[in-house]
Write an enzyme that holds these catalytic residues in place. Structure first.
Site, PDB file in Angstrom:
ATOM      1  N   GLY A   1      43.216  -9.022  54.215  1.00 26.51           N
ATOM      2  CA  GLY A   1      41.998  -9.297  53.454  1.00 26.51           C
ATOM      3  C   GLY A   1      42.335  -9.667  52.021  1.00 26.51           C
ATOM      4  O   GLY A   1      41.492 -10.179  51.291  1.00 26.51           O
TER       5      GLY A   1
ATOM      6  N   ASP B   1      51.706   2.782  50.848  1.00 23.45           N
ATOM      7  CA  ASP B   1      51.283   2.854  49.451  1.00 23.45           C
ATOM      8  C   ASP B   1      52.534   2.564  48.626  1.00 23.45           C
ATOM      9  O   ASP B   1      53.637   2.602  49.154  1.00 23.45           O
ATOM     10  CB  ASP B   1      50.767   4.284  49.180  1.00 23.45           C
ATOM     11  CG  ASP B   1      49.894   4.359  47.946  1.00 23.45           C
ATOM     12  OD1 ASP B   1      49.923   3.423  47.131  1.00 23.45           O
ATOM     13  OD2 ASP B   1      49.198   5.378  47.799  1.00 23.45           O
TER      14      ASP B   1
ATOM     15  N   LYS C   1      38.742  -8.351  39.424  1.00 23.89           N
ATOM     16  CA  LYS C   1      39.325  -9.313  40.368  1.00 23.89           C
ATOM     17  C   LYS C   1      40.438 -10.101  39.682  1.00 23.89           C
ATOM     18  O   LYS C   1      40.281 -10.568  38.551  1.00 23.89           O
ATOM     19  CB  LYS C   1      38.224 -10.261  40.876  1.00 23.89           C
ATOM     20  CG  LYS C   1      38.691 -11.199  41.964  1.00 23.89           C
ATOM     21  CD  LYS C   1      37.525 -11.846  42.667  1.00 23.89           C
ATOM     22  CE  LYS C   1      37.998 -12.852  43.686  1.00 23.89           C
ATOM     23  NZ  LYS C   1      38.878 -12.272  44.717  1.00 23.89           N
TER      24      LYS C   1
ATOM     25  N   THR D   1      37.029 -17.087  48.850  1.00 28.06           N
ATOM     26  CA  THR D   1      35.856 -17.578  49.574  1.00 28.06           C
ATOM     27  C   THR D   1      35.388 -18.916  49.009  1.00 28.06           C
ATOM     28  O   THR D   1      35.034 -19.827  49.768  1.00 28.06           O
ATOM     29  CB  THR D   1      34.709 -16.547  49.467  1.00 28.06           C
ATOM     30  OG1 THR D   1      35.195 -15.326  49.995  1.00 28.06           O
ATOM     31  CG2 THR D   1      33.481 -16.978  50.238  1.00 28.06           C
TER      32      THR D   1
ATOM     33  N   ASN E   1      37.219 -13.611  53.293  1.00 29.45           N
ATOM     34  CA  ASN E   1      35.985 -12.831  53.201  1.00 29.45           C
ATOM     35  C   ASN E   1      35.655 -12.217  54.555  1.00 29.45           C
ATOM     36  O   ASN E   1      35.477 -12.929  55.534  1.00 29.45           O
ATOM     37  CB  ASN E   1      34.831 -13.718  52.730  1.00 29.45           C
ATOM     38  CG  ASN E   1      33.718 -12.878  52.137  1.00 29.45           C
ATOM     39  OD1 ASN E   1      33.413 -11.791  52.639  1.00 29.45           O
ATOM     40  ND2 ASN E   1      33.129 -13.344  51.059  1.00 29.45           N
TER      41      ASN E   1
ATOM     42  N   ARG F   1      44.397   3.475  48.740  1.00 30.60           N
ATOM     43  CA  ARG F   1      43.668   4.054  47.602  1.00 30.60           C
ATOM     44  C   ARG F   1      42.778   3.040  46.904  1.00 30.60           C
ATOM     45  O   ARG F   1      42.001   3.376  46.028  1.00 30.60           O
ATOM     46  CB  ARG F   1      44.651   4.649  46.589  1.00 30.60           C
ATOM     47  CG  ARG F   1      45.302   5.942  47.016  1.00 30.60           C
ATOM     48  CD  ARG F   1      46.308   6.405  45.984  1.00 30.60           C
ATOM     49  NE  ARG F   1      47.395   5.454  45.773  1.00 30.60           N
ATOM     50  CZ  ARG F   1      47.482   4.614  44.736  1.00 30.60           C
ATOM     51  NH1 ARG F   1      46.579   4.621  43.796  1.00 30.60           N
ATOM     52  NH2 ARG F   1      48.499   3.768  44.634  1.00 30.60           N
TER      53      ARG F   1
ATOM     54  N   HIS G   1      31.960 -12.306  40.737  1.00 32.48           N
ATOM     55  CA  HIS G   1      32.659 -11.102  41.185  1.00 32.48           C
ATOM     56  C   HIS G   1      32.775 -10.093  40.046  1.00 32.48           C
ATOM     57  O   HIS G   1      32.627 -10.443  38.879  1.00 32.48           O
ATOM     58  CB  HIS G   1      34.059 -11.445  41.707  1.00 32.48           C
ATOM     59  CG  HIS G   1      34.055 -12.025  43.088  1.00 32.48           C
ATOM     60  ND1 HIS G   1      33.801 -13.364  43.321  1.00 32.48           N
ATOM     61  CD2 HIS G   1      34.261 -11.463  44.295  1.00 32.48           C
ATOM     62  CE1 HIS G   1      33.849 -13.583  44.626  1.00 32.48           C
ATOM     63  NE2 HIS G   1      34.128 -12.453  45.243  1.00 32.48           N
TER      64      HIS G   1
HETATM   65  P1  NAP Z   1      42.025  -2.569  44.313  1.00 30.47           P
HETATM   66  O1  NAP Z   1      40.925  -1.569  44.257  1.00 30.47           O
HETATM   67  O2  NAP Z   1      42.750  -2.945  43.052  1.00 30.47           O
HETATM   68  O3  NAP Z   1      43.060  -2.070  45.404  1.00 30.47           O
HETATM   69  C1  NAP Z   1      44.336  -2.568  45.593  1.00 30.47           C
HETATM   70  C2  NAP Z   1      45.201  -1.402  45.993  1.00 30.47           C
HETATM   71  O4  NAP Z   1      46.465  -1.875  46.413  1.00 30.47           O
HETATM   72  C3  NAP Z   1      45.435  -0.395  44.846  1.00 30.47           C
HETATM   73  O5  NAP Z   1      45.169   0.896  45.298  1.00 30.47           O
HETATM   74  C4  NAP Z   1      46.910  -0.572  44.550  1.00 30.47           C
HETATM   75  O6  NAP Z   1      47.502   0.613  44.089  1.00 30.47           O
HETATM   76  C5  NAP Z   1      47.417  -0.943  45.918  1.00 30.47           C
HETATM   77  N1  NAP Z   1      48.728  -1.570  45.933  1.00 30.47           N
HETATM   78  C6  NAP Z   1      49.262  -2.430  45.034  1.00 30.47           C
HETATM   79  N2  NAP Z   1      50.508  -2.762  45.423  1.00 30.47           N
HETATM   80  C7  NAP Z   1      50.752  -2.097  46.567  1.00 30.47           C
HETATM   81  C8  NAP Z   1      51.862  -2.005  47.453  1.00 30.47           C
HETATM   82  N3  NAP Z   1      52.989  -2.654  47.202  1.00 30.47           N
HETATM   83  N4  NAP Z   1      51.758  -1.237  48.551  1.00 30.47           N
HETATM   84  C9  NAP Z   1      50.632  -0.570  48.808  1.00 30.47           C
HETATM   85  N5  NAP Z   1      49.551  -0.577  48.011  1.00 30.47           N
HETATM   86  C10 NAP Z   1      49.621  -1.333  46.906  1.00 30.47           C
HETATM   87  O7  NAP Z   1      41.492  -3.947  44.935  1.00 30.47           O
HETATM   88  P2  NAP Z   1      40.376  -4.159  46.060  1.00 30.47           P
HETATM   89  O8  NAP Z   1      39.076  -4.469  45.422  1.00 30.47           O
HETATM   90  O9  NAP Z   1      40.461  -3.074  47.066  1.00 30.47           O
HETATM   91  O10 NAP Z   1      40.910  -5.520  46.700  1.00 30.47           O
HETATM   92  C11 NAP Z   1      42.155  -5.605  47.345  1.00 30.47           C
HETATM   93  C12 NAP Z   1      42.374  -7.056  47.777  1.00 30.47           C
HETATM   94  O11 NAP Z   1      41.355  -7.410  48.713  1.00 30.47           O
HETATM   95  C13 NAP Z   1      42.242  -8.081  46.636  1.00 30.47           C
HETATM   96  O12 NAP Z   1      43.141  -9.146  46.876  1.00 30.47           O
HETATM   97  C14 NAP Z   1      40.813  -8.555  46.736  1.00 30.47           C
HETATM   98  O13 NAP Z   1      40.628  -9.854  46.188  1.00 30.47           O
HETATM   99  C15 NAP Z   1      40.651  -8.548  48.238  1.00 30.47           C
HETATM  100  N6  NAP Z   1      39.282  -8.457  48.723  1.00 30.47           N
HETATM  101  C16 NAP Z   1      39.051  -9.062  49.916  1.00 30.47           C
HETATM  102  C17 NAP Z   1      37.823  -9.002  50.494  1.00 30.47           C
HETATM  103  C18 NAP Z   1      37.613  -9.675  51.815  1.00 30.47           C
HETATM  104  O14 NAP Z   1      36.490  -9.635  52.349  1.00 30.47           O
HETATM  105  N7  NAP Z   1      38.642 -10.283  52.388  1.00 30.47           N
HETATM  106  C19 NAP Z   1      36.774  -8.311  49.852  1.00 30.47           C
HETATM  107  C20 NAP Z   1      37.042  -7.663  48.650  1.00 30.47           C
HETATM  108  C21 NAP Z   1      38.307  -7.734  48.092  1.00 30.47           C
HETATM  109  P3  NAP Z   1      47.547   0.922  42.485  1.00 30.47           P
HETATM  110  O15 NAP Z   1      46.126   1.091  42.078  1.00 30.47           O
HETATM  111  O16 NAP Z   1      48.351   2.171  42.378  1.00 30.47           O
HETATM  112  O17 NAP Z   1      48.223  -0.247  41.856  1.00 30.47           O
END
Ligand code: NAP
Length: 266
Positions: free
Chosen positions: A99, A36, A159, A166, A127, A12, A155
């Site tokens: 990621g 989830d 975040k 990165t 990244n 989600r 960002h």
């Molecule tokens: P986000 O929109 O906050 O999404 C995180 C999701 O994880 C939320 O839906 C959250 O649910 C869910 N979650 C939390 N704990 C969980 C669990 N135990 N089991 C399953 N789901 C769980 O964040 P995002 O922007 O997608 O980023 C997610 C991660 O990726 C971050 O660490 C971010 O820094 C990283 N990121 C990486 C890249 C890359 O290129 N590697 C790029 C962008 C972001 P709830 O909302 O219900 O808490």
């Protein structure tokens, strides 16, 4: 050819949602379940935005892995859960593609050991944007000739970690070739703490957080009478998905921990 069976943790979330859509348009990938921390027992199609994805939602990772027996687990959650998911996946012989950012050196060492013990690959990519990986590689090239460098990462304001994964990775790559050096005036003083940013081996990292931004980074090198700026911008989260696809394909070929796509990009 058998399809690659995939579980996505965090469907989600902003990244997770794009990763689910990637599954829908990639012929040899099969999304078999999502992980989830809400919605146990539902089908993903009952959740808004996923009408065409009829796969089960699990809250318990062990139950999910035992039942679905995926090849790969993609984690896009939080550092705490990401580490738990990666460790558990490896212990079941499932290859993690992570990621999620904010992993510590200790986390990486633990996962490296687990990969060895289980003879399975794991890719952690701070990244996934392939352009950002090239920015890091070009920065490392430039650092041989320019010892003075400041990293500015920008960002969105949701975040959780700073500096970004990165930025830290860029600094680590630069440090591999740059002679260790404390930059700026030897007597400089911050009149407001933090004004000069985070100190990484004498170079500075600055983190900006603003609504409207996605993920941006500028690496600025300076020398007598010249400067060089290397910049990358991700304008939406779809920009990360070519890297996710690449990482899933590559993790099946390795039996070690890979930290950063630059280590597997030619
Ligand atoms: P986000 O929109 O906050 O999404 C995180 C999701 O994880 C939320 O839906 C959250 O649910 C869910 N979650 C939390 N704990 C969980 C669990 N135990 N089991 C399953 N789901 C769980 O964040 P995002 O922007 O997608 O980023 C997610 C991660 O990726 C971050 O660490 C971010 O820094 C990283 N990121 C990486 C890249 C890359 O290129 N590697 C790029 C962008 C972001 P709830 O909302 O219900 O808490």
């Amino acid at each position: 050819m058998n399809k690659v069976k995939i579980v996505i943790a965090g469907p989600r979330g902003r990244m997770g949602k794009e990763a689910v859509y990637l599954m829908g348009r990639t012929e040899n990938f099969e999304l078999v379940a999502v992980l989830d921390h809400k919605n146990e027992g539902k089908s993903l199609k009952e959740i808004e935005g996923f009408a065409s994805y009829d796969v089960p939602v699990y809250t318990d990772i062990e139950k999910c892995l035992q039942t679905e027996k995926p090849d790969v687990l993609i984690d896009l959650t939080t550092p705490e859960f990401g580490m738990h998911h990666a460790k558990t996946a490896l212990s079941y012989g499932v290859r993690p593609v992570v990621g999620t950012t904010g992993f510590t050196k200790e986390n990486l060492a633990e996962l490296e050991k687990l990969c060895e013990e289980m003879n399975r690959g794991c890719i952690i990519a701070p990244n996934f944007a392939l352009g950002a990986v090239l920015m890091m590689k070009f920065s490392k090239m430039a650092a041989r000739y320019f010892a003075d460098v400041e990293i500015m990462e920008m960002h969105h304001d949701q975040k959780l970690d700073a500096p970004s994964g990165t930025a830290v990775k860029t600094a680590e790559l630069i440090a591999e070739v740059r002679e260790s050096k404390k930059q700026g005036h030897p007597d400089e003083k911050e009149t407001i703490p933090g004004a000069r940013g985070a100190d990484f081996d004498g170079m500075r990292i600055h983190s900006t957080r603003l609504p409207g931004l996605i993920a941006h980074q500028q690496v600025m090198f300076g020398s007598d009478g010249e400067s060089l700026t290397i910049r990358h911008d991700s304008y939406n989260r779809a920009s990360f998905m070519s890297g996710v696809k690449f990482a899933v394909e590559e993790v099946l070929k390795v039996n070690v921990l890979i930290y950063g796509l630059e280590n597997i990009m030619e």
